[in-house]
Scaffold this active site. Structure first.
Site, short mmCIF file in Angstrom:
data_model
loop_
_atom_site.label_atom_id
_atom_site.label_comp_id
_atom_site.label_asym_id
_atom_site.label_seq_id
_atom_site.Cartn_x
_atom_site.Cartn_y
_atom_site.Cartn_z
N SER A 36 0.78 -1.34 0.03
CA SER A 36 -0.01 0.06 0.14
C SER A 36 0.89 1.14 0.07
O SER A 36 0.39 2.14 -0.18
CB SER A 36 -0.86 0.10 1.17
OG SER A 36 -0.29 -0.18 2.49
N ASP A 347 -3.75 7.83 8.04
CA ASP A 347 -4.90 6.98 8.73
C ASP A 347 -4.34 6.12 9.84
O ASP A 347 -5.13 5.21 10.28
CB ASP A 347 -5.39 6.14 7.72
CG ASP A 347 -4.57 5.26 6.96
OD1 ASP A 347 -3.43 5.37 7.49
OD2 ASP A 347 -4.79 4.51 5.86
N HIS A 350 -0.71 4.74 7.13
CA HIS A 350 0.07 5.28 6.03
C HIS A 350 0.09 6.86 6.21
O HIS A 350 -0.59 7.49 7.13
CB HIS A 350 -0.73 5.25 4.77
CG HIS A 350 -1.17 3.58 4.55
ND1 HIS A 350 -2.41 3.14 5.05
CD2 HIS A 350 -0.42 2.61 4.18
CE1 HIS A 350 -2.37 1.98 4.83
NE2 HIS A 350 -1.26 1.71 4.15
#
Ligand code: NAG
Ligand code: NAG
Ligand code: NAG
Length: 388
Positions: A36, A347, A350
């Site tokens: 990610s 978040d 990240h």
């Protein structure tokens, strides 16, 4: 555009003088593998499934794209900024070029591809199941599967064009190997596994990354950049899960949990040992270690210098200001901060676009890269300064 002759001469002289310590490259495209931290839209292709990932929804993407794109941030990620600083377009997700990448033309393939998927692991997904780890999301894809996608794509292209064409593409591209491996540890940590078990995972993760690098080298790849792991002891989700009243466990300078950062450092040291081993076998290959750990610490040790007022607060949280795994950001109950550029963490796991941009800028200016990386690319320095 080709560099003017004097610039080229200068660059060649520079490359010659610093050839031991510097990698001077001029790249026509980027191929990326990862999770990610560098997914630019592969997971997004699963957003129409019955259980779409949180990243399919706003506020993901709100700052730069003004819509979700599958990037785990409010805007662009490190890979986007690296591409821009090399004068290249944003790296397209593999899943955007047609199922299986078959039928893609050599010209199209030569523009580069991103195989990174949010949730991806270095080890095969079955490894976690076999050890009773059940928090791996169903969309997770291993590094080996990403390599398999790459194989399928280039096999189809290279079979139908002269072999020199593919050789040129591999030689003139920047390959990025990650960051990958962070999720292998996340899934164990968030399943409450102890540090002994986590530590025993590190050599396996590193070996897997090394074996994929070796396969790329055998294909004729010339430059591979390999990022290390982030300082997980500074990530708010870890600070929340492993919160303790024992002040001695925190680094007084930045409030990070020291034992978790020690773990990240251990992975990074093992990874650099592996790169050293591969460099000795293939001295002509440019294998660059990108020190994400220290690039982040550089910000966290003096956040105000970079305009951040919120170091361990999270921009995108749920109504109870919580961000336990899997992060609530993107759910209907999400609360999002007014100005993400003042936050390092987006978040909980990240980072914000603002933080990613700073990391990418310091990397591309040559800090936190071993060996140092300079770019022989016209106007690259002006482009770097103009990143908006
Ligand atoms: C990729 O292809 C190479 C040979 O072309 C092969 O050795 C390797 O096993 C393949 N890897 C995967 C993951 O398919
Ligand atoms: C850590 O976990 C492993 C595997 O679950 C277990 O065998 C071991 O006893 C644990 N060690 C400690 C120190 O708790
Ligand atoms: C927030 O906390 C309240 C009270 O404990 C609970 O009812 C609610 O479900 C929580 N919200 C979320 C999104 O977890």
């Amino acid at each position: 555009m080709a560099p003017s002759i004097p610039l080229l001469h200068l660059a060649i002289a520079f490359a010659f003088a610093f050839s031991v310590h510097c990698v001077v490259g001029r790249y026509t495209s980027i191929f990326n593998f990862g999770d990610s931290l560098s997914d630019t839209g592969n997971l997004y292709y699963t957003c129409s499934s019955p259980n779409p990932a949180h990243v399919c929804f706003l506020p993901y993407g709100e700052t730069f794209f003004h819509r979700p794109t599958g990037r785990f941030s409010d805007g662009r990620v490190i890979l986007d900024f690296i591409a821009t600083s090399l004068g290249l377009p944003l790296v397209r997700p593999y899943r955007s070029v047609g199922l299986g990448g078959e039928g893609i033309s050599a010209q199209d393939f030569g523009k580069g591809l991103n195989f990174a998927v949010g949730g991806a692991t270095a080890l095969d997904v079955s490894y976690f199941e076999e050890r009773g780890i059940h928090n791996v999301p169903s969309h997770a894809v291993s590094l080996r599967i990403q390599l398999h996608w790459f194989n399928k794509t280039y096999s189809s292209v290279c079979a139908s064009s002269p072999s020199s064409r593919c050789r040129d593409i591999f030689k003139n591209s920047l390959f990025m190997m990650g960051e990958i491996g962070g999720n292998d540890y996340n899934y164990f940590f968030f399943d409450n596994r102890n540090i002994t078990e986590l530590t025993s995972l590190v050599p396996l993760v590193v070996k897997q990354i090394g074996s994929v690098i070796m396969e790329l080298i055998e294909l004729g790849v010339d430059t591979i950049m390999v990022p290390g792991n982030l300082p997980i002891g500074c990530l708010p989700i870890y600070l929340q899960v492993y919160a303790t009243s024992n002040r001695g466990q925190y680094d007084p300078q930045n409030g990070c949990l020291k034992w978790l950062n020690q773990f990240s450092k251990y992975h990074n040291e093992q990874l650099q040992q592996e790169l050293k081993r591969i460099r000795a076998l293939h001295p002509h290959v440019h294998l660059i270690y990108a020190d994400y750990f220290n690039a982040v610490m550089h910000i966290l040790n003096a956040p105000k210098n970079f305009g951040f007022t919120n170091l361990h607060q999270v921009c995108c949280v749920d109504e109870n200001r919580s961000y336990y795994f899997p992060m609530p950001c993107g759910l209907p109950s999400t609360i999002v901060c007014d100005d993400p550029s003042k936050y390092v963490s987006w978040d909980g796991l990240h980072l914000t676009e603002a933080a990613y941009k700073l990391i990418a800028t310091s990397l591309m200016q040559g800090s936190f890269m071993t060996p140092q990386f300079s770019i022989l690319q016209q106007n690259s320095s002006t482009k770097l300064l103009q990143l908006q």
